[in-house]
Design a protein around this motif. Structure first.
Motif, mmCIF file in Angstrom:
data_model
loop_
_atom_site.group_PDB
_atom_site.id
_atom_site.type_symbol
_atom_site.label_atom_id
_atom_site.label_comp_id
_atom_site.label_asym_id
_atom_site.label_seq_id
_atom_site.Cartn_x
_atom_site.Cartn_y
_atom_site.Cartn_z
ATOM 1 N N ASN A 77 0.833 -1.197 0.000
ATOM 2 C CA ASN A 77 0.000 0.000 0.000
ATOM 3 C C ASN A 77 0.873 1.256 0.000
ATOM 4 O O ASN A 77 0.701 2.163 -0.812
ATOM 5 N N LYS A 78 1.851 1.270 0.903
ATOM 6 C CA LYS A 78 2.761 2.420 1.005
ATOM 7 C C LYS A 78 3.514 2.626 -0.303
ATOM 8 O O LYS A 78 3.635 3.747 -0.809
ATOM 9 N N ALA A 79 4.029 1.514 -0.833
ATOM 10 C CA ALA A 79 4.822 1.598 -2.055
ATOM 11 C C ALA A 79 3.988 2.171 -3.205
ATOM 12 O O ALA A 79 4.437 3.042 -3.948
ATOM 13 N N MET A 80 2.747 1.710 -3.322
ATOM 14 C CA MET A 80 1.908 2.156 -4.422
ATOM 15 C C MET A 80 1.542 3.639 -4.262
ATOM 16 O O MET A 80 1.450 4.371 -5.225
ATOM 17 N N ARG A 81 1.374 4.056 -3.017
ATOM 18 C CA ARG A 81 1.074 5.469 -2.758
ATOM 19 C C ARG A 81 2.231 6.372 -3.158
ATOM 20 O O ARG A 81 2.033 7.535 -3.486
ATOM 21 N N ALA A 82 3.429 5.807 -3.088
ATOM 22 C CA ALA A 82 4.621 6.615 -3.333
ATOM 23 C C ALA A 82 4.932 6.762 -4.821
ATOM 24 O O ALA A 82 5.953 7.297 -5.201
ATOM 25 N N THR A 83 4.047 6.277 -5.665
ATOM 26 C CA THR A 83 4.359 6.275 -7.101
ATOM 27 C C THR A 83 3.693 7.420 -7.845
ATOM 28 O O THR A 83 3.359 7.301 -9.022
ATOM 29 N N SER A 84 3.500 8.563 -7.164
ATOM 30 C CA SER A 84 2.783 9.644 -7.849
ATOM 31 C C SER A 84 3.668 10.390 -8.849
ATOM 32 O O SER A 84 3.168 10.994 -9.789
ATOM 33 N N GLY A 85 4.967 10.327 -8.666
ATOM 34 C CA GLY A 85 5.862 11.036 -9.571
ATOM 35 C C GLY A 85 5.775 10.518 -11.001
ATOM 36 O O GLY A 85 5.378 9.374 -11.244
ATOM 37 N N SER A 86 6.185 11.374 -11.941
ATOM 38 C CA SER A 86 6.042 10.987 -13.338
ATOM 39 C C SER A 86 7.099 9.948 -13.746
ATOM 40 O O SER A 86 7.048 9.386 -14.827
ATOM 41 N N GLN A 87 8.062 9.708 -12.850
ATOM 42 C CA GLN A 87 9.077 8.704 -13.208
ATOM 43 C C GLN A 87 8.549 7.282 -13.020
ATOM 44 O O GLN A 87 9.156 6.326 -13.476
ATOM 45 N N TYR A 88 7.418 7.145 -12.291
ATOM 46 C CA TYR A 88 6.883 5.802 -12.046
ATOM 47 C C TYR A 88 5.939 5.394 -13.163
ATOM 48 O O TYR A 88 4.726 5.612 -13.092
ATOM 49 N N VAL A 89 6.526 4.877 -14.216
ATOM 50 C CA VAL A 89 5.699 4.391 -15.322
ATOM 51 C C VAL A 89 6.069 2.941 -15.619
ATOM 52 O O VAL A 89 7.212 2.534 -15.461
ATOM 53 N N VAL A 90 5.065 2.176 -15.985
ATOM 54 C CA VAL A 90 5.323 0.819 -16.466
ATOM 55 C C VAL A 90 4.875 0.799 -17.915
ATOM 56 O O VAL A 90 3.678 0.931 -18.193
ATOM 57 N N GLY A 91 5.813 0.695 -18.829
ATOM 58 C CA GLY A 91 5.464 0.818 -20.246
ATOM 59 C C GLY A 91 4.940 2.212 -20.494
ATOM 60 O O GLY A 91 5.645 3.205 -20.254
ATOM 61 N N ASP A 92 3.697 2.298 -20.920
ATOM 62 C CA ASP A 92 3.098 3.606 -21.193
ATOM 63 C C ASP A 92 2.211 4.093 -20.060
ATOM 64 O O ASP A 92 1.557 5.122 -20.171
ATOM 65 N N VAL A 93 2.161 3.319 -18.990
ATOM 66 C CA VAL A 93 1.151 3.623 -17.972
ATOM 67 C C VAL A 93 1.773 4.248 -16.735
ATOM 68 O O VAL A 93 2.701 3.695 -16.133
ATOM 69 N N ARG A 94 1.257 5.414 -16.353
ATOM 70 C CA ARG A 94 1.707 6.035 -15.102
ATOM 71 C C ARG A 94 0.962 5.433 -13.931
ATOM 72 O O ARG A 94 -0.250 5.231 -13.976
ATOM 73 N N LEU A 95 1.694 5.136 -12.865
ATOM 74 C CA LEU A 95 1.044 4.480 -11.721
ATOM 75 C C LEU A 95 0.230 5.466 -10.883
ATOM 76 O O LEU A 95 -0.716 5.081 -10.199
ATOM 77 N N ASN A 96 0.648 6.743 -10.887
ATOM 78 C CA ASN A 96 -0.211 7.797 -10.329
ATOM 79 C C ASN A 96 -0.381 7.822 -8.816
ATOM 80 O O ASN A 96 -1.256 8.536 -8.314
ATOM 81 N N GLY A 97 0.393 7.043 -8.090
ATOM 82 C CA GLY A 97 0.328 7.123 -6.631
ATOM 83 C C GLY A 97 -1.071 6.997 -6.067
ATOM 84 O O GLY A 97 -1.837 6.121 -6.467
ATOM 85 N N GLN A 98 -1.387 7.916 -5.120
ATOM 86 C CA GLN A 98 -2.681 7.867 -4.422
ATOM 87 C C GLN A 98 -3.876 7.909 -5.359
ATOM 88 O O GLN A 98 -4.944 7.412 -5.027
#
Ligand SMILES: Nc1ncnc2c1ncn2[C@@H]1O[C@H](COP(=O)(O)OP(=O)(O)O)[C@@H](O)[C@H]1O
Ligand SMILES: [Mg+2]
Lengths: 244, 357
Positions: B138-159
């Motif tokens: 949960n914490k890790a996924m919340r921390a993915t709001s930055g634009s560097q967190y992308v998988v392929g073409d998809v931004r994870l978008n954090g919260q």
């Protein structure tokens, strides 16, 4: 592995188990030949149950060795030892309370075989031990003696090469004890057996050689009549009606 | 009727009888006919109950069958949802992502389970570890709001989560995507299949050994079974089930967010299972339905503290209806009919009975 008839099936070398400072098992050298039916006796706390638990990997020895059929099995986990062919009935009833007696037996029987053979083995044990009247009941709801029978049945259903029974006749009436004794003699025709018992009538009925444990050590090992006349053994058991 | 209720209560690992199969058929027919009478909004509500019921089953199966309490089913639930979302948005197709949404959580469960089971964690530490894993994810996924967190073409978008998760396509005709009622049918079919599968699992040697482990792990080992192997396999299976639930959840809502791993959700799963009754398989499904509709209803009544109410319900059930709703009601009915409930737990025991229905 040799086929020599007098080759030991199980052997311990200077086996020690200490709990804190107490040596529950103290440098025990024990040897049992294939085909024997041996009784272990000794006062409460002598270390008999601990010895059985060591042999079956339920607890690990502090030092010493255990050999089964010539192989070093020291430190193996209990399921590995069970697979090699040692079956045990612990002193405390050790069954699956929430399952029916049949399901208990079935779990024991199907371990190394297919469903059908397992079913046949279960039926055979139900027949032999006369469990039919309560085989469908939950084991948790059975009387103490019946639970003992179920557990003995589970041990037999596995067809082990060595059977260890820790006080199998506890909680049984006289008739059941005789039946148990007869059963053991019958099983002994093709299985090696060690029994922990207090009931001298029972012991006289089945065993020739008796091993006496005292304070974690083997005190005596001799034919049953000799042991019962031994003053030191009588002294250890002092006040116990079974010997008197 | 009496026989049916006894069947509901029986802890047996014998094959389910005709009564049980009749129950399945009736349930299936009802589920199949419901869309005729329900509007789309109601269907949507019901679908999520079916989807979450898969999650509840993944937990109750582990708890009820083999005796492992995992707080971490939401970790696999969330993983399933995110894997489907990210894969579907990257690939442009959905069939492979659907299966990846099951497979990757399963792998995750295999790796984590391996270390926990063979690391000889005691049962209580195992439970705590599963909770910790959920919180970390949960914490890790919340921390993915930055634009560097992308998988392929998809931004994870954090919260904020990932919106616009593609709907499921028909495998042989990607032009057609599943609409609300189709998702409902798929969820219903999956739930029934999983339910039947888990029940039949009990009749297999594997299933019986699992029950044996729950009843007496030491005895199982003394019979020659490697209990740890069975625990690991059960944990992997439950991870796959939770992953399936998460995948379906993403498809249902077209949306995934870190809340899928959240503490609230993890607590909810426990509440469903305890309210419904972990000793049965039907109990947790009923539990999901009740809690889910209750939550919605409380929300509509303007009750702000829904979590508080759920907490109170949990406490009431833990203290007063220890066995959960389904077993309690079943026993009550049997008693009213003058029959002694077969295989009922003794008073005071922890109701470690085999799940039958
Ligand atoms: N798990 C244990 N922890 C500490 N002491 C133990 C444990 N198991 C047995 N003992 C001690 O070891 C001794 C032998 O016990 P046990 O093997 O049960 O004897 P017996 O079966 O001959 O009555 C006793 O003094 C007992 O208190
Ligand atoms: Mg003892």
């Amino acid at each position: 592995m040799s086929d020599a008839a007098d080759m030991p099936l199980i052997e311990t070398r200077r086996l020690v188990k200490s709990f804190g400072g107490v040596h529950a098992t103290d440098t025990v050298d024990f040897t049992l030949k294939k085909g024997e039916l041996r009784c272990l006796i000794g006062p409460n706390g002598a270390g008999k149950s601990t010895f059985f638990k060591l042999l079956t990997g339920q607890i690990a020895p502090t030092s010493g060795k255990i050999l089964f059929d010539g192989d070093d099995v020291t430190g193996l986990s209990s399921f590995e030892i069970a697979r090699r062919g040692i079956g045990i009935k612990n002193q405390k009833p050790d069954v699956f309370d929430g399952l029916s007696a049949r399901e208990n037996l079935w779990l024991a029987a199907q371990f190394d075989t297919d469903k059908k053979t397992a079913d046949q083995r279960v039926e055979k044990v139900v027949d032999e031990l006369k469990l039919a009247s309560f085989v469908h009941k939950l084991v948790g709801e059975l009387a103490h003696g019946q639970r003992q029978w179920v557990e003995i049945g589970m041990v037999i259903a596995r067809n082990p090469r060595l059977i260890l029974l820790d006080e199998p006749s506890a909680g049984m009436d006289q008739e059941e004890r005789i039946r148990t004794a007869e059963l053991l003699k019958e099983l002994n025709t093709n299985t090696t057996i060690v029994v922990v018992e207090h009931d001298m009538q029972f012991i006289k009925r089945i065993a020739d050689i008796v091993t006496v444990f005292h304070r974690g050590k083997i005190l005596r090992e001799a034919p049953v009549d000799v042991v019962l006349r031994d003053p030191e053994v009588r002294n250890v058991y002092l006040g116990r009606t079974e010997v008197a | 009727m009496i026989k049916f209720l006894q069947k509901l209560q029986s802890p047996s690992s014998e094959s389910p009888g005709a009564v049980w199969w009749a129950f399945i058929v009736i349930a299936a027919v009802i589920l199949a006919l419901l869309p005729q009478t329900l509007g789309l909004a109601q269907l949507l509500d019901l679908s999520v109950v079916l989807v979450l019921a898969l999650l509840a089953l993944s937990m109750s199966f582990l708890w009820g069958y083999i005796g492992i309490l995992s707080f971490g089913q939401t970790a696999f639930f969330g993983a399933g949802g995110y894997v489907y979302a990210v894969a579907a948005m990257n690939f442009g197709t959905t069939t492979l992502p659907f299966f990846l949404g099951i497979l990757l959580p399963m792998l995750l469960a295999a790796v984590l389970g391996y270390f926990m089971v063979y690391g000889k964690l005691s049962d209580i530490y195992f439970s705590v570890m599963t909770l910790v894993i959920t919180l970390i994810m949960n914490k890790a996924m919340r921390a993915t709001s930055g634009s560097q967190y992308v998988v392929g073409d998809v931004r994870l978008n954090g919260q904020n989560g990932i919106p616009g998760v593609p709907p499921l396509q028909v495998p042989w005709n990607p032009e057609i995507t599943l609409f609300i009622d189709h998702v409902y049918y798929l969820a219903a079919a999956l739930l029934i299949l999983v339910y039947i599968g888990l029940r039949l699992l009990l009749t297999t040697p594997f299933g019986r050994v699992m029950i044996g482990i729950r009843e007496n792990e030491q005895r199982i080992e003394l019979l020659g079974y490697d209990a740890r192997r069975y625990k690991l396999l059960a944990f992997i299976l439950s991870g796959a089930l939770a992953g399936l639930s998460g995948t379906m959840f993403a498809i249902w809502g077209n949306f995934v967010a870190p809340e899928m791993f959240g503490l609230d959700r993890a607590a909810e799963v426990i509440i469903w299972v305890i309210v419904g009754g972990k000793a049965t398989l039907i109990g947790p499904i009923v539990g999901v339905g009740i809690i889910q509709y209750l939550t919605t209803w409380l929300g509509m009544q303007g009750v702000g503290q829904v979590t508080l109410v759920l907490g109170v319900i949990l406490i009431v059930f833990v203290l007063a209806f220890k066995e959960g709703l389904v077993p309690t009601l079943g026993n009550l009915l049997l008693r009213l009919l003058g029959v002694r409930p077969g295989g009922q737990a003794e008073p005071g025991s922890d109701n470690e009975k085999g799940p039958d229905v």
